[in-house]
Design an enzyme around this catalytic site. Structure first.
Site, PDB file in Angstrom:
ATOM      1  N   TYR A 141      -7.194  15.052   1.159  1.00 51.04           N
ATOM      2  CA  TYR A 141      -6.306  15.849   0.326  1.00 51.04           C
ATOM      3  C   TYR A 141      -7.146  16.590  -0.724  1.00 51.04           C
ATOM      4  O   TYR A 141      -8.371  16.555  -0.682  1.00 51.04           O
ATOM      5  CB  TYR A 141      -5.213  14.976  -0.275  1.00 51.04           C
ATOM      6  CG  TYR A 141      -4.328  14.347   0.784  1.00 51.04           C
ATOM      7  CD1 TYR A 141      -3.667  15.149   1.711  1.00 51.04           C
ATOM      8  CD2 TYR A 141      -4.181  12.969   0.899  1.00 51.04           C
ATOM      9  CE1 TYR A 141      -2.873  14.586   2.709  1.00 51.04           C
ATOM     10  CE2 TYR A 141      -3.393  12.401   1.894  1.00 51.04           C
ATOM     11  CZ  TYR A 141      -2.753  13.219   2.800  1.00 51.04           C
ATOM     12  OH  TYR A 141      -1.986  12.674   3.797  1.00 51.04           O
ATOM     13  N   ARG A 170      -7.947   6.165  -5.615  1.00 50.91           N
ATOM     14  CA  ARG A 170      -8.166   5.842  -4.191  1.00 50.91           C
ATOM     15  C   ARG A 170      -9.232   6.775  -3.642  1.00 50.91           C
ATOM     16  O   ARG A 170      -9.175   7.986  -3.836  1.00 50.91           O
ATOM     17  CB  ARG A 170      -6.876   5.970  -3.377  1.00 50.91           C
ATOM     18  CG  ARG A 170      -7.121   5.835  -1.869  1.00 50.91           C
ATOM     19  CD  ARG A 170      -5.850   5.655  -1.066  1.00 50.91           C
ATOM     20  NE  ARG A 170      -5.525   4.232  -0.932  1.00 50.91           N
ATOM     21  CZ  ARG A 170      -4.802   3.728   0.070  1.00 50.91           C
ATOM     22  NH1 ARG A 170      -4.319   4.511   1.013  1.00 50.91           N
ATOM     23  NH2 ARG A 170      -4.549   2.442   0.136  1.00 50.91           N
ATOM     24  N   SER A 199       0.829  -1.206   0.000  1.00 46.76           N
ATOM     25  CA  SER A 199       0.000   0.000   0.000  1.00 46.76           C
ATOM     26  C   SER A 199       0.864   1.258   0.000  1.00 46.76           C
ATOM     27  O   SER A 199       1.971   1.271   0.539  1.00 46.76           O
ATOM     28  CB  SER A 199      -0.893  -0.009   1.245  1.00 46.76           C
ATOM     29  OG  SER A 199      -1.964   0.881   1.110  1.00 46.76           O
ATOM     30  N   PRO A 200       0.376   2.351  -0.608  1.00 47.63           N
ATOM     31  CA  PRO A 200       1.127   3.617  -0.552  1.00 47.63           C
ATOM     32  C   PRO A 200       1.309   4.066   0.900  1.00 47.63           C
ATOM     33  O   PRO A 200       0.341   4.108   1.663  1.00 47.63           O
ATOM     34  CB  PRO A 200       0.225   4.593  -1.316  1.00 47.63           C
ATOM     35  CG  PRO A 200      -0.645   3.735  -2.168  1.00 47.63           C
ATOM     36  CD  PRO A 200      -0.867   2.482  -1.396  1.00 47.63           C
ATOM     37  N   GLY A 229      -0.105  -2.185   4.322  1.00 44.69           N
ATOM     38  CA  GLY A 229       0.848  -1.119   4.585  1.00 44.69           C
ATOM     39  C   GLY A 229       1.784  -1.448   5.725  1.00 44.69           C
ATOM     40  O   GLY A 229       2.916  -1.896   5.528  1.00 44.69           O
TER      41      GLY A 229
END
Length: 729
Positions: free
Chosen positions: A507, A555, A348-349, A652
């Site tokens: 974001y 995402r 995962s990022p 992650g």
């Protein structure tokens, strides 16, 4: 009680014209009337005075006259309401309607009969309580209930003891096959909505609430009475073991709260699964059966393999031609768009905050390279920012200069040269969450100096500590859009296999999607269609700039975890819009829209969001769905994949703990086939050294055979019962 139990070990699931019998479960039940009679007899033996058909005295008066007052007055507890300021209850009325009934048909197992009617999905939950009869209830979403005409008696007032006979007649029609002409027995049976009860405190002075008065667990896991009786047992033990009443009651809550909370989490998952059962109406019957069995996340694929190996084998072999039970689901190849991945595991990022002026360096090479050689099918970069002003922190990496593009190509080439993994880039803009410190210096805290100006959908700060962004005008929107295009072209030139647009976690693009952060009055604010307008505009230009043969994903935050924010229904609509605009996969996360969010954490807690998006909009469009969030075991991964809740799983923190997690999972599973290959340099380590761990010390369920089981239904295929109390370590 033990002598009167009806005992069985099977679950029968009827769906899509097929019936599946799954053994190894272990149930016991008895009639409520018989239970009450036993308890009354015991009270009389002990000299307890029992009052029938009598209103209980006021609890406040009892508290003055007695050392201890117990209120087990159920779901609609008068005592809990009377002392609400002390118990601080929360009541959550759910969307499904259900009605309790009985029948003189003796079900041979815990039975789920799921009917896909013209009005929607209805389900029967039934189980035997003796050799003479069974209890069952009918449940359905309120929309289905109304469409089927069950609301005809909604406003009628039934005298005490009078049941809804019109509803019962309809039920006999819809479930004629399973009832098979047996009598349907009612006892003040009416449609109700389940209510989840949670209380912050379970005692006040010498007054204690227990059972449903303090906590409810959904009927689909069948533990309400069990929880109440365990409360009583624990309370008695704590009083015996403590010198003062207050210390005893404190000890009681300390002991029981984690147990009740754990069961409530499982019950919540099961309840929500049945509330959304309509999304599985088109699922393969065998997969549906497995999905139902694992709905609460208490039963997993590995656990089911212990309970009923033959059924687990059928499930594993059902994934397609050539599949065998020896090929774990997580190692079965699958595609995102035209990109085939060797297995279902994604790194995962994860923001590393280790770039200098947006430039990735040796740390990024080592970090992503080690995860690529660790066996994952796809490794994702952190959120790579499209501009210097779009960074979250000064340590965030970017793709807004050619030098950064060259640096990223070095990482991409290393992954391609040393592993069979693919590598993807996640592009994003921080929006109102920018200009903050790196995580270990204070997450989401503004810089002490050197702050840069922020832009967002609206001039609303992320928190009171963060700076207020400027509401974007059309020029700002054009500039950011063009920055996404430039970064996309650099990502393509760097050789990334996949690109993901970050429209989650509060974001910039996410701030347009959420009504919490988007208060605009123009065409980019207001209803969901307007809030989607700018994120889709950015996505479209990225799609045009990104090579057509390479997949583009997005995402999303599936819920904002705050009242007034986006819900899963909104997320399904948002995902559907991105799919229409060419998304090859939906990466489903949640929250981080506002610092005031109240997420409900737990094991695999975000998977139901991925499940809903996959089964409502993505699968039919041939679009992959990625699940994330507190998924840490290969057993959980396999269970998610087999149940059809997601197509891939992104891990992650798990990969921070163990870069070779995927290969170690293969070793634990004894799998050495495709999708689990070690690179040549590490191949000698593909077998665990004998001293690397003590495999003998691993928990195993001990199976015991109930000697009474075979006498009650001798024609059944009985399997050993599995009881939690016999787990041996």
């Amino acid at each position: 009680m033990s002598e009167q139990f009806a005992r069985w070990t099977d679950i029968d699931i009827r769906f899509g014209g097929e019936t599946f019998t799954i053994g190894g479960q272990g149930f016991a039940a008895m009639g409520r009337k018989e239970l009450l009679m036993l308890l009354q007899d015991r009270c009389q033996e002990l000299g307890v005075k029992i009052h029938f058909s009598t209103l209980a005295p006021d609890a406040a008066d009892l508290m003055r006259d007695y050392d201890l007052v117990l209120a087990a007055d159920g779901l609609n507890s008068f005592v809990r309401t009377q002392f609400a300021e002390h118990f601080k209850p929360t009541l959550d009325r759910r969307v499904n309607k259900y009605i309790w009934l009985g029948t003189d048909r003796v079900f041979e197992a815990f039975t789920f009969d799921v009917q896909n009617t013209p009005h929607g999905v209805m389900q029967l939950h039934g189980y035997p309580y003796s050799d003479k009869g069974s209890t069952f209830l009918i449940e359905m979403h309120e929309d289905v209930w109304r469409a089927a005409g069950f609301d005809e008696t909604e406003n009628e007032i039934f005298p005490p003891g009078v049941s809804d006979e019109k509803a019962i007649a309809k039920i006999k029609h819809y479930f004629a096959d399973i009832l098979d002409g047996a009598d349907t027995l009612a006892n003040n049976s009416k449609w109700i909505n389940f209510q989840v009860v949670r209380a912050e405190a379970w005692h006040y002075q010498n007054l204690v609430i227990l059972g449903d008065a303090a906590h409810t667990a959904h009927f689909s896991i069948g533990s309400g009475t069990k929880l109440a009786m365990e409360d009583a047992l624990a309370l008695a033990a704590c009083i015996h073991e403590n010198s003062t009443l207050e210390s005893a009651l404190t000890a009681y809550e300390t002991e029981r709260r984690p147990v009740a909370a754990s069961l409530q989490r499982a019950a919540q998952a099961a309840m929500e699964w049945f509330e959304n059962i309509g999304q599985y109406a088109g699922q393969d019957p065998l997969q549906f059966a497995f999905n139902l069995l694992t709905r609460s996340r208490r039963i997993t694929l590995e656990n089911l393999s212990l309970r009923d190996p033959e059924f687990a084998k059928r499930v594993l072999e059902s994934a397609g031609p050539g599949r065998t039970e020896d090929e774990p689901p997580l190692f079965r190849p699958h595609s995102i768009g035209q990109l085939q991945l060797k297995n279902r595991i994604i790194v995962s990022p994860m923001d590393m905050y280790s770039a200098i002026d947006g430039l990735p360096g040796d740390f990024h090479l080592a970090h992503l390279g080690s995860r690529a050689t660790g066996g994952a099918g796809l490794v994702m970069t952190e959120m790579v920012c499209v501009s210097s002003e779009g960074r979250i922190t000064p340590g965030c990496s970017g793709l807004y200069t050619d030098e950064q593009g060259t640096a990223w190509s070095r990482v991409v080439n290393y992954v391609h040269d040393t592993s069979t993994a693919k590598i993807g880039v996640q592009l994003g803009h921080s929006g109102r969450k920018g200009s903050t410190r790196v995580m270990w210096e204070g997450i989401d805290q503004p810089l002490e100096n050197g702050n840069w100006p922020l832009v967002s959908a609206s001039a609303i700060p992320y928190s009171s500590a963060n700076q207020t962004p400027r509401e974007m005008d059309r020029d700002d929107m054009d500039q950011v859009r063009d920055e996404f295009v430039a970064a996309t072209k650099r990502a393509a030139a760097a050789g990334f296999d996949l690109l993901e647009v970050h429209a989650a976690h509060g974001y910039l693009l996410s701030s347009f999607l959420s009504p919490i952060s988007n208060k605009r009055s123009d065409e980019y604010g207001g209803g969901l269609a307007n809030r989607l307008r700018y994120p889709l505009e950015v996505f479209d230009v990225v799609r045009a700039a990104w090579p057509a043969e390479r997949p583009l994903t997005v995402r999303l935050s599936a819920t904002d975890w705050i009242e007034g924010g986006n819900t899963i229904d909104d997320a399904v609509a948002i995902a559907g819009a991105f799919i229409e605009h060419g998304a090859d996969a939906i990466d489903v996360s949640s929250g981080q829209i506002t610092s005031e969010e109240k997420p409900v954490f737990g094991r695999s807690y975000q998977t139901p969001f991925a499940d809903a998006i996959r089964n409502r909009v993505a699968e039919a469009a041939g679009v992959a769905v990625i699940a994330v969030g507190a998924i840490s075991s290969y057993d959980d991964v396999n269970s998610i994949l087999v149940a059809g809740r997601a197509d891939f799983v992104a891990l992650g923190r798990t990969h921070l703990f163990d870069p070779h997690w995927t290969l170690h999972a293969a070793a634990d599973l004894g799998y050495r086939g495709e999708g689990a290959e070690w690179i040549p340099q590490y191949r000698a380590g593909s077998r665990k050294p004998p001293s690397s761990r003590t495999d003998a010390i691993r928990p195993r369920l001990s199976l015991i055979r109930d000697p009474q089981a075979s006498h009650e239904y001798p024609h059944r295929r009985w399997t050993p019962a599995v009881y939690g109390s016999t787990v041996n370590v």
